[in-house]
Enzyme design. Sequence first.
Site, PDB file in Angstrom:
ATOM      1  N   PRO A  89      -1.148  -4.888  17.534  1.00  0.00           N
ATOM      2  CA  PRO A  89      -1.136  -6.169  18.262  1.00  0.00           C
ATOM      3  C   PRO A  89      -1.894  -6.069  19.595  1.00  0.00           C
ATOM      4  O   PRO A  89      -2.251  -7.086  20.177  1.00  0.00           O
ATOM      5  CB  PRO A  89       0.352  -6.442  18.517  1.00  0.00           C
ATOM      6  CG  PRO A  89       1.106  -5.458  17.701  1.00  0.00           C
ATOM      7  CD  PRO A  89       0.192  -4.340  17.335  1.00  0.00           C
ATOM      8  N   GLU A 116       7.041   2.432  16.971  1.00  0.00           N
ATOM      9  CA  GLU A 116       6.592   1.793  18.212  1.00  0.00           C
ATOM     10  C   GLU A 116       5.093   1.963  18.439  1.00  0.00           C
ATOM     11  O   GLU A 116       4.550   1.438  19.397  1.00  0.00           O
ATOM     12  CB  GLU A 116       7.373   2.344  19.407  1.00  0.00           C
ATOM     13  CG  GLU A 116       8.842   1.942  19.416  1.00  0.00           C
ATOM     14  CD  GLU A 116       9.030   0.425  19.322  1.00  0.00           C
ATOM     15  OE1 GLU A 116       8.486  -0.294  20.178  1.00  0.00           O
ATOM     16  OE2 GLU A 116       9.713  -0.027  18.382  1.00  0.00           O
ATOM     17  N   ARG A 154     -14.459  -9.642   0.694  1.00  0.00           N
ATOM     18  CA  ARG A 154     -14.982 -10.862   0.073  1.00  0.00           C
ATOM     19  C   ARG A 154     -16.314 -11.315   0.665  1.00  0.00           C
ATOM     20  O   ARG A 154     -16.981 -12.183   0.107  1.00  0.00           O
ATOM     21  CB  ARG A 154     -13.936 -11.990   0.096  1.00  0.00           C
ATOM     22  CG  ARG A 154     -13.614 -12.540   1.450  1.00  0.00           C
ATOM     23  CD  ARG A 154     -12.401 -13.433   1.396  1.00  0.00           C
ATOM     24  NE  ARG A 154     -12.658 -14.719   0.761  1.00  0.00           N
ATOM     25  CZ  ARG A 154     -13.368 -15.695   1.292  1.00  0.00           C
ATOM     26  NH1 ARG A 154     -13.920 -15.535   2.475  1.00  0.00           N
ATOM     27  NH2 ARG A 154     -13.526 -16.838   0.662  1.00  0.00           N
TER      28      ARG A 154
END
Length: 244
Positions: A89, A116, A154
Amino acid sequence: MIRFEILTLFPDFFKGPLSESILNRACEKRLIDIRIINIRDFTADKHHVADDYPYGGGAGMVMKPEPIAKAICSLKEESPQPRVIFLTPQGKPFTQQRARELAQLERIVLLCGHYEGIDERVRMRHVDEEISIGDYVLTGGEAPALIVLDAVARMVPGVLGNEDSFRNDSFYEGILDYPHYTRPEEFEGDRVPETLLSGHHKKIEEWRRREALARTLRVRPDLLEHAPLSEEDHRILNELRKLG
Ligand code: ADE
């Protein structure tokens, strides 16, 4: 041929998704190659411990640096040299633009974190790039790795049956996709828009562009600030804004 190597503590996570449909076919057609590598295989102790308590205390565990470093180094013994991407993140937001760029590479390593996170030193020394798939926290980097792999794969010519069907996608041109319809002509009282039945290609194209712009204006007006828009697009947008 683009080669993906996924470094994970949970190799089974990928069994289902990679055995299905388009990605599996792309592997069989040798357009992409996917290898799943268990980080635990690079531990040196007899219990194969891959995590440890955080220095300074606090909740959760941290992935030890040595097994990750060893795994990455073993991959780097082979050519071509891979780009090592850590899913976190804390990374840069993933975009269609980045997927397109990554599809130009020959070899990508996707490092999945757990608990973590990973020891900062291995991140500093062995990771080339950090990617976040969005502003939310997942239990690990496996789902994000799969998402990045899918979005990149893709874009590789030949992976989608129709060579260039990604060119119409949402975000490919910076705005959202137009609505799609198939048979029957009438469903639960709603008819397919007449223009799409007309066979008039130019009108269909105009209708789709207008619908795509209308949808983008409604749902993601932020995209319009950076999308490549023609004068005609701006005219349509002004008209749509007036209509409210
Ligand atoms: N790992 C946990 N959450 C993540 C996210 N949002 N993006 C990438 N990797 C992650």
